[in-house]
Design a protein around this motif. Sequence first.
Motif, PDB file in Angstrom:
ATOM      1  N   VAL A  21       0.811  -1.208   0.000  1.00  0.00           N
ATOM      2  CA  VAL A  21       0.000   0.000   0.000  1.00  0.00           C
ATOM      3  C   VAL A  21       0.852   1.269   0.000  1.00  0.00           C
ATOM      4  CG1 VAL A  21      -1.853   1.194   1.232  1.00  0.00           C
ATOM      5  CG2 VAL A  21      -1.773  -1.273   1.238  1.00  0.00           C
ATOM      6  N   THR A  22       2.076   1.192   0.392  1.00  0.00           N
ATOM      7  CA  THR A  22       2.922   2.382   0.521  1.00  0.00           C
ATOM      8  C   THR A  22       3.050   3.167  -0.787  1.00  0.00           C
ATOM      9  OG1 THR A  22       4.131   1.291   2.284  1.00  0.00           O
ATOM     10  CG2 THR A  22       5.161   3.213   1.291  1.00  0.00           C
ATOM     11  N   PRO A  23       3.341   2.540  -1.929  1.00  0.00           N
ATOM     12  CA  PRO A  23       3.403   3.341  -3.171  1.00  0.00           C
ATOM     13  C   PRO A  23       2.063   3.958  -3.533  1.00  0.00           C
ATOM     14  CG  PRO A  23       4.424   1.191  -3.501  1.00  0.00           C
ATOM     15  CD  PRO A  23       3.768   1.161  -2.170  1.00  0.00           C
ATOM     16  N   LEU A  24       0.971   3.271  -3.245  1.00  0.00           N
ATOM     17  CA  LEU A  24      -0.357   3.812  -3.525  1.00  0.00           C
ATOM     18  C   LEU A  24      -0.613   5.071  -2.699  1.00  0.00           C
ATOM     19  CD1 LEU A  24      -3.204   3.460  -4.818  1.00  0.00           C
ATOM     20  CD2 LEU A  24      -3.810   2.195  -2.754  1.00  0.00           C
ATOM     21  N   VAL A  25      -0.265   5.041  -1.427  1.00  0.00           N
ATOM     22  CA  VAL A  25      -0.439   6.199  -0.556  1.00  0.00           C
ATOM     23  C   VAL A  25       0.447   7.346  -1.020  1.00  0.00           C
ATOM     24  CG1 VAL A  25      -0.111   7.047   1.802  1.00  0.00           C
ATOM     25  CG2 VAL A  25      -1.201   4.834   1.411  1.00  0.00           C
ATOM     26  N   ASP A  26       1.674   7.051  -1.416  1.00  0.00           N
ATOM     27  CA  ASP A  26       2.574   8.095  -1.913  1.00  0.00           C
ATOM     28  C   ASP A  26       2.006   8.780  -3.141  1.00  0.00           C
ATOM     29  OD1 ASP A  26       4.326   7.528   0.104  1.00  0.00           O
ATOM     30  OD2 ASP A  26       5.707   6.341  -1.140  1.00  0.00           O
ATOM     31  N   VAL A  27       1.502   8.015  -4.077  1.00  0.00           N
ATOM     32  CA  VAL A  27       0.928   8.589  -5.302  1.00  0.00           C
ATOM     33  C   VAL A  27      -0.309   9.411  -4.970  1.00  0.00           C
ATOM     34  CG1 VAL A  27      -0.217   8.004  -7.472  1.00  0.00           C
ATOM     35  CG2 VAL A  27       1.890   6.836  -6.826  1.00  0.00           C
ATOM     36  N   MET A  28      -1.146   8.924  -4.078  1.00  0.00           N
ATOM     37  CA  MET A  28      -2.358   9.660  -3.709  1.00  0.00           C
ATOM     38  C   MET A  28      -2.018  10.980  -3.018  1.00  0.00           C
ATOM     39  SD  MET A  28      -5.032   8.314  -4.772  1.00  0.00           S
ATOM     40  CE  MET A  28      -4.653   7.243  -6.108  1.00  0.00           C
ATOM     41  N   VAL A  30       0.718  12.786  -3.468  1.00  0.00           N
ATOM     42  CA  VAL A  30       1.230  13.691  -4.505  1.00  0.00           C
ATOM     43  C   VAL A  30       0.074  14.264  -5.313  1.00  0.00           C
ATOM     44  CG1 VAL A  30       2.579  13.785  -6.636  1.00  0.00           C
ATOM     45  CG2 VAL A  30       3.512  12.656  -4.613  1.00  0.00           C
ATOM     46  N   LEU A  31      -0.888  13.426  -5.682  1.00  0.00           N
ATOM     47  CA  LEU A  31      -2.050  13.923  -6.436  1.00  0.00           C
ATOM     48  C   LEU A  31      -2.869  14.902  -5.600  1.00  0.00           C
ATOM     49  CD1 LEU A  31      -3.258  10.699  -8.263  1.00  0.00           C
ATOM     50  CD2 LEU A  31      -2.189  12.720  -9.274  1.00  0.00           C
ATOM     51  N   LEU A  32      -3.015  14.652  -4.315  1.00  0.00           N
ATOM     52  CA  LEU A  32      -3.742  15.562  -3.442  1.00  0.00           C
ATOM     53  C   LEU A  32      -3.065  16.923  -3.404  1.00  0.00           C
ATOM     54  CD1 LEU A  32      -5.993  16.010  -1.317  1.00  0.00           C
ATOM     55  CD2 LEU A  32      -4.339  15.258   0.395  1.00  0.00           C
ATOM     56  N   ILE A  33      -1.763  16.938  -3.283  1.00  0.00           N
ATOM     57  CA  ILE A  33      -1.032  18.208  -3.263  1.00  0.00           C
ATOM     58  C   ILE A  33      -1.187  18.939  -4.584  1.00  0.00           C
ATOM     59  CG2 ILE A  33       1.289  19.206  -3.170  1.00  0.00           C
ATOM     60  CD1 ILE A  33       1.946  17.012  -1.082  1.00  0.00           C
ATOM     61  N   ILE A  34      -1.120  18.221  -5.693  1.00  0.00           N
ATOM     62  CA  ILE A  34      -1.291  18.853  -7.009  1.00  0.00           C
ATOM     63  C   ILE A  34      -2.675  19.476  -7.124  1.00  0.00           C
ATOM     64  CG2 ILE A  34      -1.507  18.373  -9.483  1.00  0.00           C
ATOM     65  CD1 ILE A  34       0.795  16.331  -9.097  1.00  0.00           C
ATOM     66  N   PHE A  35      -3.709  18.749  -6.695  1.00  0.00           N
ATOM     67  CA  PHE A  35      -5.066  19.292  -6.781  1.00  0.00           C
ATOM     68  C   PHE A  35      -5.271  20.464  -5.831  1.00  0.00           C
ATOM     69  CE2 PHE A  35      -6.357  14.979  -8.454  1.00  0.00           C
ATOM     70  CZ  PHE A  35      -6.520  15.427  -9.746  1.00  0.00           C
ATOM     71  N   MET A  36      -4.647  20.430  -4.659  1.00  0.00           N
ATOM     72  CA  MET A  36      -4.773  21.552  -3.725  1.00  0.00           C
ATOM     73  C   MET A  36      -4.116  22.811  -4.278  1.00  0.00           C
ATOM     74  SD  MET A  36      -4.172  19.610  -0.092  1.00  0.00           S
ATOM     75  CE  MET A  36      -3.807  21.108   0.752  1.00  0.00           C
ATOM     76  N   VAL A  37      -3.043  22.657  -5.023  1.00  0.00           N
ATOM     77  CA  VAL A  37      -2.348  23.815  -5.589  1.00  0.00           C
ATOM     78  C   VAL A  37      -3.106  24.357  -6.797  1.00  0.00           C
ATOM     79  CG1 VAL A  37      -0.238  24.520  -6.782  1.00  0.00           C
ATOM     80  CG2 VAL A  37      -0.093  23.176  -4.695  1.00  0.00           C
ATOM     81  N   THR A  38      -3.649  23.480  -7.632  1.00  0.00           N
ATOM     82  CA  THR A  38      -4.294  23.939  -8.870  1.00  0.00           C
ATOM     83  C   THR A  38      -5.754  24.330  -8.696  1.00  0.00           C
ATOM     84  OG1 THR A  38      -4.833  21.653  -9.473  1.00  0.00           O
ATOM     85  CG2 THR A  38      -2.758  22.581 -10.331  1.00  0.00           C
ATOM     86  N   ALA A  39      -6.442  23.871  -7.660  1.00  0.00           N
ATOM     87  CA  ALA A  39      -7.870  24.164  -7.498  1.00  0.00           C
ATOM     88  C   ALA A  39      -8.169  25.655  -7.383  1.00  0.00           C
ATOM     89  CB  ALA A  39      -8.435  23.405  -6.306  1.00  0.00           C
ATOM     90  N   PRO A  40      -7.414  26.451  -6.614  1.00  0.00           N
ATOM     91  CA  PRO A  40      -7.732  27.880  -6.565  1.00  0.00           C
ATOM     92  C   PRO A  40      -7.577  28.581  -7.922  1.00  0.00           C
ATOM     93  CG  PRO A  40      -6.333  27.288  -4.716  1.00  0.00           C
ATOM     94  CD  PRO A  40      -6.400  26.107  -5.610  1.00  0.00           C
ATOM     95  N   MET A  41      -6.723  28.069  -8.766  1.00  0.00           N
ATOM     96  CA  MET A  41      -6.556  28.679 -10.086  1.00  0.00           C
ATOM     97  C   MET A  41      -7.750  28.405 -10.986  1.00  0.00           C
ATOM     98  SD  MET A  41      -2.630  27.774 -10.870  1.00  0.00           S
ATOM     99  CE  MET A  41      -1.537  27.540  -9.496  1.00  0.00           C
ATOM    100  N   LEU A  42      -8.432  27.298 -10.754  1.00  0.00           N
ATOM    101  CA  LEU A  42      -9.565  26.933 -11.593  1.00  0.00           C
ATOM    102  C   LEU A  42     -10.818  27.728 -11.262  1.00  0.00           C
ATOM    103  CD1 LEU A  42      -9.128  23.064 -11.576  1.00  0.00           C
ATOM    104  CD2 LEU A  42      -8.441  24.664 -13.358  1.00  0.00           C
ATOM    105  N   THR A  43     -10.907  28.282 -10.054  1.00  0.00           N
ATOM    106  CA  THR A  43     -12.121  28.991  -9.652  1.00  0.00           C
ATOM    107  C   THR A  43     -12.143  30.437 -10.123  1.00  0.00           C
ATOM    108  OG1 THR A  43     -11.138  29.576  -7.536  1.00  0.00           O
ATOM    109  CG2 THR A  43     -12.443  27.551  -7.628  1.00  0.00           C
ATOM    110  N   ALA A  44     -11.048  30.942 -10.668  1.00  0.00           N
ATOM    111  CA  ALA A  44     -11.031  32.321 -11.138  1.00  0.00           C
ATOM    112  C   ALA A  44     -11.986  32.463 -12.318  1.00  0.00           C
ATOM    113  CB  ALA A  44      -9.619  32.725 -11.543  1.00  0.00           C
ATOM    114  N   GLY A  45     -12.723  33.561 -12.334  1.00  0.00           N
ATOM    115  CA  GLY A  45     -13.686  33.786 -13.393  1.00  0.00           C
ATOM    116  C   GLY A  45     -13.024  34.236 -14.679  1.00  0.00           C
TER     117      GLY A  45
END
Length: 158
Positions: A21-28, A30-45
Amino acid sequence: MRNSSVGKSSGVYRAQADINVTPLVDVMLVLLIIFMVTAPMLTAGLHVNLPQAKAAQKLDPKPPVVLTYGKDGTVELDGQSYRVEQIAEAVEAKLGDDRTQPIHLRADRDAAYGDVVGLMDVLAAHGLTRLAVLTGPAGKSEPPRPDKTTAGAPAPRP
């Protein structure tokens, strides 16, 4: 002679039957951090240059009901003073059946916070929840009020 351990793993390495499970958790993560960084950029009008229309008419919004709360605890509505217990009925009378009209609350900065919240609670108990608390512009403050320590002293220069 045949080796009797043909079907079995030999040595230090053995076949693993469960999922790592360790590689799965690592990938998840990393994806969570990517989505947290990019989500505020997507909400701009989307910025658009709106066209002008000659036949368009401005909406005529109703002016808000303005309550003024002084630091001494007085509440004013349309220049008349009320007690906190009476203000809800006065606001309801001013609004009539239209509960969509906003109520603006102007409270003195020196008023007790608990008293202002008490006024807001009285209004909310009567179903008057379209309430906005007004503030002054940032960086600009009122001139100092004369009190016993500054009475008779010249006013400070801006």
